[in-house]
Motif scaffolding. Structure first.
Motif, short mmCIF file in Angstrom:
data_model
loop_
_atom_site.label_atom_id
_atom_site.label_comp_id
_atom_site.label_asym_id
_atom_site.label_seq_id
_atom_site.Cartn_x
_atom_site.Cartn_y
_atom_site.Cartn_z
N LYS A 90 0.72 -1.16 0.11
CA LYS A 90 0.08 0.08 -0.01
C LYS A 90 1.02 1.16 0.02
N ALA A 91 0.73 2.18 -1.09
CA ALA A 91 1.66 3.33 -0.99
C ALA A 91 0.99 4.31 0.05
N THR A 92 1.88 4.85 0.80
CA THR A 92 1.72 5.85 1.87
C THR A 92 2.32 6.99 1.71
N LYS A 93 1.82 8.13 2.36
CA LYS A 93 2.48 9.43 2.20
C LYS A 93 2.75 9.73 3.48
N PRO A 94 3.89 10.67 3.57
CA PRO A 94 4.32 11.12 5.01
C PRO A 94 3.42 12.18 5.14
N THR A 95 3.25 12.20 6.69
CA THR A 95 2.32 12.88 7.34
C THR A 95 2.73 14.35 7.03
#
Length: 121
Positions: A90-95
């Motif tokens: 799952k591709a995640t983004k930094p907060t």
């Protein structure tokens, strides 16, 4: 499975007794489910020939039975390895806060570098 003579040094026993095991497993002719066959044939393993035959040579033990068991164990592990399904990543983004912290640190480092040449004692 065929018994062959082991390679390497080992004295008189190696020259007389066929203790190594040569295991040939034809994937296409096997009774494995189609899903297993497809996954095995898709593997890029040096032990799998272009014809779809797995060749495993076991000669680590002095006994033919132990080498036979070791070869079968290697075949089992190869089949299990082929059947394991990888989880989709799952591709995640930094907060937002972690992005802000990163940019703040970069700004601080840039300011320290720019001050190096200007400070005189």
């Amino acid at each position: 499975m065929t018994a062959i003579r082991s390679q390497g040094s080992g004295g008189q026993n190696v020259n007389k007794v066929s203790t190594a095991i040569h295991l040939r497993f034809d994937i296409k002719a096997s009774s494995l489910p189609e899903f297993y066959k497809e996954r095995l044939l898709a593997l890029s393993d040096s032990r799998i020939t272009k014809d779809g035959v797995i060749i495993i040579k076991s000669q680590e033990y002095n006994s033919q039975e132990k080498n036979r068991e070791a070869a079968l164990e290697r075949l089992k592990s190869l089949i299990k390895q082929a059947v394991q399904v990888q989880k989709n990543r799952k591709a995640t983004k930094p907060t937002k806060s972690s992005q802000k912290r990163r940019m703040d640190k970069k700004t601080q480092r840039g300011q320290v570098k720019s001050m190096r040449g200007k400070v005189k004692f």
